[in-house]
Design a protein around this motif. Structure first.
Motif, PDB file in Angstrom:
ATOM      1  N   ASN A  29      -3.461   5.789   4.801  1.00 14.85           N
ATOM      2  CA  ASN A  29      -4.764   5.608   5.449  1.00 14.85           C
ATOM      3  C   ASN A  29      -5.892   6.217   4.627  1.00 14.85           C
ATOM      4  O   ASN A  29      -7.040   5.764   4.713  1.00 14.85           O
ATOM      5  N   ARG A  30      -5.569   7.237   3.839  1.00 20.88           N
ATOM      6  CA  ARG A  30      -6.609   7.904   3.042  1.00 20.88           C
ATOM      7  C   ARG A  30      -6.836   7.212   1.700  1.00 20.88           C
ATOM      8  O   ARG A  30      -7.934   7.269   1.154  1.00 20.88           O
ATOM      9  N   PHE A  31      -5.800   6.596   1.151  1.00 19.73           N
ATOM     10  CA  PHE A  31      -5.914   5.961  -0.159  1.00 19.73           C
ATOM     11  C   PHE A  31      -6.417   4.522  -0.034  1.00 19.73           C
ATOM     12  O   PHE A  31      -6.134   3.832   0.942  1.00 19.73           O
ATOM     13  N   SER A  32      -7.119   4.080  -1.075  1.00 18.68           N
ATOM     14  CA  SER A  32      -7.536   2.676  -1.132  1.00 18.68           C
ATOM     15  C   SER A  32      -6.359   1.838  -1.616  1.00 18.68           C
ATOM     16  O   SER A  32      -5.372   2.362  -2.144  1.00 18.68           O
ATOM     17  N   ALA A  33      -6.482   0.519  -1.467  1.00 17.83           N
ATOM     18  CA  ALA A  33      -5.430  -0.378  -1.932  1.00 17.83           C
ATOM     19  C   ALA A  33      -5.248  -0.253  -3.444  1.00 17.83           C
ATOM     20  O   ALA A  33      -4.127  -0.296  -3.960  1.00 17.83           O
ATOM     21  N   GLY A  34      -6.364  -0.086  -4.169  1.00 18.83           N
ATOM     22  CA  GLY A  34      -6.294   0.069  -5.616  1.00 18.83           C
ATOM     23  C   GLY A  34      -5.545   1.329  -6.023  1.00 18.83           C
ATOM     24  O   GLY A  34      -4.759   1.316  -6.978  1.00 18.83           O
ATOM     25  N   THR A  35      -5.784   2.421  -5.304  1.00 19.58           N
ATOM     26  CA  THR A  35      -5.083   3.671  -5.592  1.00 19.58           C
ATOM     27  C   THR A  35      -3.595   3.537  -5.305  1.00 19.58           C
ATOM     28  O   THR A  35      -2.758   4.021  -6.073  1.00 19.58           O
ATOM     29  N   LEU A  36      -3.249   2.871  -4.221  1.00 18.34           N
ATOM     30  CA  LEU A  36      -1.840   2.647  -3.896  1.00 18.34           C
ATOM     31  C   LEU A  36      -1.161   1.795  -4.957  1.00 18.34           C
ATOM     32  O   LEU A  36       0.013   2.008  -5.278  1.00 18.34           O
ATOM     33  N   GLN A  37      -1.887   0.828  -5.507  1.00 20.23           N
ATOM     34  CA  GLN A  37      -1.329   0.021  -6.598  1.00 20.23           C
ATOM     35  C   GLN A  37      -0.991   0.888  -7.801  1.00 20.23           C
ATOM     36  O   GLN A  37       0.099   0.785  -8.373  1.00 20.23           O
ATOM     37  N   LEU A  38      -1.932   1.742  -8.208  1.00 19.99           N
ATOM     38  CA  LEU A  38      -1.697   2.622  -9.346  1.00 19.99           C
ATOM     39  C   LEU A  38      -0.513   3.550  -9.088  1.00 19.99           C
ATOM     40  O   LEU A  38       0.313   3.794  -9.983  1.00 19.99           O
ATOM     41  N   MET A  39      -0.405   4.046  -7.865  1.00 20.88           N
ATOM     42  CA  MET A  39       0.708   4.926  -7.513  1.00 20.88           C
ATOM     43  C   MET A  39       2.033   4.171  -7.552  1.00 20.88           C
ATOM     44  O   MET A  39       3.059   4.712  -7.978  1.00 20.88           O
ATOM     45  N   PHE A  40       2.008   2.908  -7.129  1.00 17.45           N
ATOM     46  CA  PHE A  40       3.228   2.098  -7.154  1.00 17.45           C
ATOM     47  C   PHE A  40       3.698   1.880  -8.589  1.00 17.45           C
ATOM     48  O   PHE A  40       4.890   1.998  -8.886  1.00 17.45           O
ATOM     49  N   TRP A  41       2.767   1.544  -9.500  1.00 22.67           N
ATOM     50  CA  TRP A  41       3.148   1.316 -10.899  1.00 22.67           C
ATOM     51  C   TRP A  41       3.626   2.619 -11.544  1.00 22.67           C
ATOM     52  O   TRP A  41       4.574   2.601 -12.348  1.00 22.67           O
ATOM     53  N   ALA A  42       2.994   3.737 -11.195  1.00 25.00           N
ATOM     54  CA  ALA A  42       3.440   5.031 -11.721  1.00 25.00           C
ATOM     55  C   ALA A  42       4.847   5.344 -11.221  1.00 25.00           C
ATOM     56  O   ALA A  42       5.698   5.832 -11.980  1.00 25.00           O
ATOM     57  N   PHE A  43       5.083   5.047  -9.951  1.00 27.18           N
ATOM     58  CA  PHE A  43       6.409   5.259  -9.367  1.00 27.18           C
ATOM     59  C   PHE A  43       7.460   4.417 -10.091  1.00 27.18           C
ATOM     60  O   PHE A  43       8.523   4.912 -10.463  1.00 27.18           O
ATOM     61  N   TYR A  71      -0.210  -7.801  12.734  1.00 23.33           N
ATOM     62  CA  TYR A  71      -1.069  -6.659  13.055  1.00 23.33           C
ATOM     63  C   TYR A  71      -2.039  -6.308  11.916  1.00 23.33           C
ATOM     64  O   TYR A  71      -3.029  -5.614  12.143  1.00 23.33           O
ATOM     65  N   VAL A  72      -1.735  -6.756  10.683  1.00 22.57           N
ATOM     66  CA  VAL A  72      -2.581  -6.366   9.549  1.00 22.57           C
ATOM     67  C   VAL A  72      -3.407  -7.522   8.998  1.00 22.57           C
ATOM     68  O   VAL A  72      -4.324  -7.297   8.217  1.00 22.57           O
ATOM     69  N   ARG A  73      -3.092  -8.758   9.384  1.00 19.07           N
ATOM     70  CA  ARG A  73      -3.811  -9.886   8.808  1.00 19.07           C
ATOM     71  C   ARG A  73      -5.296  -9.806   9.146  1.00 19.07           C
ATOM     72  O   ARG A  73      -5.689  -9.476  10.262  1.00 19.07           O
ATOM     73  N   GLY A  74      -6.109 -10.059   8.130  1.00 21.38           N
ATOM     74  CA  GLY A  74      -7.546 -10.033   8.316  1.00 21.38           C
ATOM     75  C   GLY A  74      -8.148  -8.653   8.409  1.00 21.38           C
ATOM     76  O   GLY A  74      -9.336  -8.514   8.702  1.00 21.38           O
ATOM     77  N   THR A  75      -7.349  -7.608   8.154  1.00 16.94           N
ATOM     78  CA  THR A  75      -7.862  -6.236   8.234  1.00 16.94           C
ATOM     79  C   THR A  75      -7.822  -5.593   6.855  1.00 16.94           C
ATOM     80  O   THR A  75      -7.239  -6.121   5.909  1.00 16.94           O
ATOM     81  N   ASP A  76      -8.401  -4.394   6.762  1.00 14.86           N
ATOM     82  CA  ASP A  76      -8.394  -3.652   5.505  1.00 14.86           C
ATOM     83  C   ASP A  76      -6.985  -3.179   5.141  1.00 14.86           C
ATOM     84  O   ASP A  76      -6.725  -2.838   3.988  1.00 14.86           O
ATOM     85  N   MET A  77      -6.096  -3.147   6.128  1.00 10.84           N
ATOM     86  CA  MET A  77      -4.738  -2.673   5.876  1.00 10.84           C
ATOM     87  C   MET A  77      -3.856  -3.738   5.240  1.00 10.84           C
ATOM     88  O   MET A  77      -2.748  -3.432   4.786  1.00 10.84           O
ATOM     89  N   ALA A  78      -4.316  -4.990   5.189  1.00 13.44           N
ATOM     90  CA  ALA A  78      -3.476  -6.081   4.687  1.00 13.44           C
ATOM     91  C   ALA A  78      -3.047  -5.824   3.239  1.00 13.44           C
ATOM     92  O   ALA A  78      -1.871  -5.968   2.888  1.00 13.44           O
ATOM     93  N   GLY A  79      -4.007  -5.461   2.383  1.00  7.73           N
ATOM     94  CA  GLY A  79      -3.682  -5.191   0.985  1.00  7.73           C
ATOM     95  C   GLY A  79      -2.769  -3.992   0.832  1.00  7.73           C
ATOM     96  O   GLY A  79      -1.853  -3.986  -0.002  1.00  7.73           O
ATOM     97  N   LYS A  80      -3.016  -2.958   1.638  1.00 10.74           N
ATOM     98  CA  LYS A  80      -2.169  -1.764   1.586  1.00 10.74           C
ATOM     99  C   LYS A  80      -0.754  -2.083   2.056  1.00 10.74           C
ATOM    100  O   LYS A  80       0.227  -1.577   1.507  1.00 10.74           O
ATOM    101  N   ALA A  81      -0.659  -2.929   3.081  1.00 11.39           N
ATOM    102  CA  ALA A  81       0.657  -3.283   3.627  1.00 11.39           C
ATOM    103  C   ALA A  81       1.502  -4.001   2.589  1.00 11.39           C
ATOM    104  O   ALA A  81       2.723  -3.865   2.568  1.00 11.39           O
ATOM    105  N   VAL A  82       0.862  -4.782   1.719  1.00 12.38           N
ATOM    106  CA  VAL A  82       1.593  -5.479   0.657  1.00 12.38           C
ATOM    107  C   VAL A  82       2.238  -4.473  -0.294  1.00 12.38           C
ATOM    108  O   VAL A  82       3.422  -4.581  -0.633  1.00 12.38           O
ATOM    109  N   ILE A  83       1.469  -3.476  -0.732  1.00 11.18           N
ATOM    110  CA  ILE A  83       1.983  -2.473  -1.667  1.00 11.18           C
ATOM    111  C   ILE A  83       3.077  -1.636  -1.026  1.00 11.18           C
ATOM    112  O   ILE A  83       4.142  -1.387  -1.623  1.00 11.18           O
ATOM    113  N   LEU A  84       2.848  -1.198   0.215  1.00 12.49           N
ATOM    114  CA  LEU A  84       3.845  -0.381   0.906  1.00 12.49           C
ATOM    115  C   LEU A  84       5.105  -1.190   1.199  1.00 12.49           C
ATOM    116  O   LEU A  84       6.221  -0.659   1.148  1.00 12.49           O
TER     117      LEU A  84
END
Length: 245
Positions: A91-105, A208-221
């Motif tokens: 919830n605190r991180f942006s989708a872009g930050t989560l992407q970078l964390m995923f690639w680092a992982f 529950y996430v379609r059309g919301t700001d969480m949609a992009g984050k949900a993809v990464i998670l």
């Protein structure tokens, strides 16, 4: 009150569009795009890990790296720290930050997995990888298409993972090869079940996430979740199919 997400009604509620009915065909197209994005990220992460592992093992970087008493622990524990950060800080991180964390992982997991090339032959690793990929595809397809509710499996499987970790820690002391094989067999079954369960859960999550700001984050998670299912199933299966040098 009308249930806007009832599949039987033939329409669905789309956040941000007031007083508009969204046909099932439109919603299903969005779901397919959402799940395809998850699979694309997950597959890219697995390939990144595999490439890094292979390059490090073949160039001697793995041997040099693991000769240091501290670096191996950093490499092994860093992916776990990233998983916890992504899971509890989404919830605190942006989708872009989560992407970078995923690639680092994925990159750090590649460095960690490079040690398998020092134990098993590349041919047996490749065989196990393709066997895992085929099993994963079948299990994920089952989770996506089945009408059976798999939610009841969730608690049981998570408890199984906890029990598996306890057993692995215990065997570090016992050093029993038979016990290790039993752990691997159970591990394959648990993560096979989690693959189907998580796929169905991610599919259900879309409404529950379609059309919301969480949609992009949900993809990464979601990609992270399926990555963990795949890589754990691969490692446990390698105990059976892997041929040692």
């Amino acid at each position: 009150m009308a249930d806007w997400n009832d599949q039987r009604s033939g329409v669905g509620y789309e956040p941000g569009i007031s007083n508009a009915s969204v046909p099932n065909t439109v919603r299903d197209a969005g779901l397919r795009k959402h799940m395809l994005s998850i699979y694309n990220y997950m597959t890219s992460g697995v390939l990144l890990s595999g490439i890094i592992a292979l390059v490090m093992a073949n160039t001697g970087m793995t041997t040099a790296l693991y000769s240091n008493p501290i670096l191996p622990w950093i490499i092994m524990l860093s992916p776990l720290a990233i998983v916890f950060a992504m899971s509890f800080g989404a919830n605190r991180f942006s989708a872009g930050t989560l992407q970078l964390m995923f690639w680092a992982f994925a990159a750090l997991m590649g460095a960690s997995l490079s040690t398998i090339f020092l134990v098993y032959t590349q041919a047996s690793i490749a065989l196990t990888f393709f066997a895992t990929a085929a099993a994963f595809a079948g299990l994920s397809l089952f989770g996506y298409t089945t009408k059976k509710d798999l939610s009841g499996m969730g608690t049981f499987l998570i408890m199984g993972v906890v029990g598996l970790l306890v057993a692995m820690l215990l065997n570090m002391w016992l050093q029993s090869s038979g016990f290790a094989m039993a752990i691997s067999a159970i591990g394959v079954l648990i993560f096979a079940g989690l693959t189907a369960y998580d796929t169905q859960r991610l599919k259900a999550q879309y409404q529950y996430v379609r059309g919301t700001d969480m949609a992009g984050k949900a993809v990464i998670l979601g990609a992270l979740t399926l990555y963990l299912d795949f890589i754990n199933m691969f490692q446990f299966l390698l105990s059976f199919l892997g041929s040692q040098d």
